[in-house]
Design an enzyme around this catalytic site. Structure first.
Site, short mmCIF file in Angstrom:
data_model
loop_
_atom_site.label_atom_id
_atom_site.label_comp_id
_atom_site.label_asym_id
_atom_site.label_seq_id
_atom_site.Cartn_x
_atom_site.Cartn_y
_atom_site.Cartn_z
N ASP A 246 0.66 -1.10 -0.07
CA ASP A 246 0.02 -0.06 0.00
C ASP A 246 0.96 1.19 0.14
OD1 ASP A 246 -2.13 -1.68 -0.01
OD2 ASP A 246 -2.35 -1.31 2.01
N ASP A 259 0.12 -0.22 6.06
CA ASP A 259 -1.01 -1.09 5.30
C ASP A 259 -2.34 -0.48 6.17
OD1 ASP A 259 -1.95 -3.04 3.71
OD2 ASP A 259 -2.10 -4.50 5.25
N LYS A 261 -6.26 -0.46 6.40
CA LYS A 261 -7.44 -1.31 6.33
C LYS A 261 -8.66 -0.41 6.84
CE LYS A 261 -4.89 -5.11 5.71
NZ LYS A 261 -5.23 -5.66 4.53
#
Length: 340
Positions: A246, A259, A261
């Protein structure tokens, strides 16, 4: 004590006690002592002593052997001999290895020892974005999905069945499709923020689907700087797996694989994110062994954003924690390779 010994001596000679109980003798020797024949003192029945019932002759040798030593007859050598006799050699009775301490068979370091690390510049260069090469190498996501524990599979299936009962089969498919779409829009909006603030502001105003997520991570974005890569493909040259990272940037001054989420439920602790830390560790290892990247990463960050706009939870992973999850990732990778 002297008087008691005196009485004992007299008691052994016949007639001696009779002389003792004569009044003149008593008054002379014990002027302040009164002897009485009343039963108030000695009326209680004498309790039996358990030691008197022991066969002293039988245990005489044992008592002598114990009392004849100033210290214990046992020495470290004799204790070791007794343990070996009773339990066998120590090597045959090692404690079982815990699951958390299991080491991978094919261990590869998280940081590449042969890769040259260039100093990170603070210049605002355009972040790297390498296309993901479609090869026979498995992806990080696929490896994690195919090596779920029975407990993870059970809870995932139970959640799926509950959602199907609530929404119906078609409704559940639509729900998962929307979740995936929201995730893609959220990542695109974040990429726009890092590349161009004006474009990001425009996208944030027009796309209400991710407005809550962007508000959620607003306080986290203030701590991010020097973005090095965005939505960039990585592959581990030695272990032969790939993935799509990412973001790689500095979080509070430390270079991290980040990352992003999304979640509808709060996840205030790192263990609430399930396999996401393993995914981050896998990406860190891949970047460090990928020749396309002229830097190495030692830290990770899992950011959980919420649709309702509540503050996101950033979970920072220091080098020690990354190393722990790296070992767990290697075990999952070995499990996948054994199955395939």
């Amino acid at each position: 004590l002297v008087r008691m010994q005196f009485l004992q001596i007299l008691s052994r000679k016949p007639g001696s006690l009779e002389m003792l109980f004569q009044i003149p003798f008593c008054q002379k020797q014990f002027p302040y002592t009164c002897l009485s024949t009343s039963a108030c003192v000695y009326s209680k029945k004498k309790k039996g002593n358990s030691y008197e019932q022991v066969d002293q002759e039988k245990y005489k040798n044992l008592v002598h052997s114990v009392t004849s030593y100033k210290t214990s007859a046992q020495t470290p050598e004799t204790i070791l001999e007794e343990d070996n006799l009773l339990y066998g050699p120590p090597g045959k009775h090692r404690p079982p290895i815990k699951a958390g301490t299991k080491t991978p068979k094919n261990w590869v370091p998280l940081i590449s020892p042969s890769k040259r690390i260039l100093p990170l510049s603070s210049d605002s260069n355009v972040p790297m974005k390498i296309g993901l090469q479609r090869t026979k190498m498995p992806s990080v996501t696929r490896i994690l999905q195919e090596t779920l524990s029975p407990q993870q599979v059970f809870y995932l299936e139970r959640w799926k069945q509950k959602m199907i009962e609530k929404l119906g089969k078609e409704g559940f498919e639509e729900y998962t499709k929307n979740l995936f779409l929201q995730g893609e829009l959220f990542h695109s909006a974040l990429e726009s923020i890092f590349l161009s603030e004006e474009k990001a502001a425009k996208e944030q105003g027009t796309d209400d689907a991710v407005a809550g997520y962007l508000s959620s991570v607003e306080h986290v974005l203030k701590d991010i700087s020097e973005v090095k890569a965005l939505e960039s493909g990585v592959h581990h040259e030695t272990l032969q797996y790939l993935g799509l990272v990412d973001c790689v940037a500095k979080y509070r001054g430390r270079l991290c694989v980040i990352d992003w989420k999304t979640s509808e439920k709060p996840k205030p602790f790192l263990q609430n994110t399930y396999d996401n830390p393993l995914q981050v560790a896998a990406y860190i290892g891949a970047i460090n062994h990928d020749a396309n990247y002229d830097f190495q990463v030692r830290c990770g960050l899992v950011v959980v954003a919420y649709k309702n706009g509540s503050p996101a939870h950033p979970h920072f992973m220091d080098p020690d924690l990354c190393s722990q999850y790296w070992n767990k990732w290697l075990l999952r990778l070995e499990e996948y390779m054994d199955k395939n």
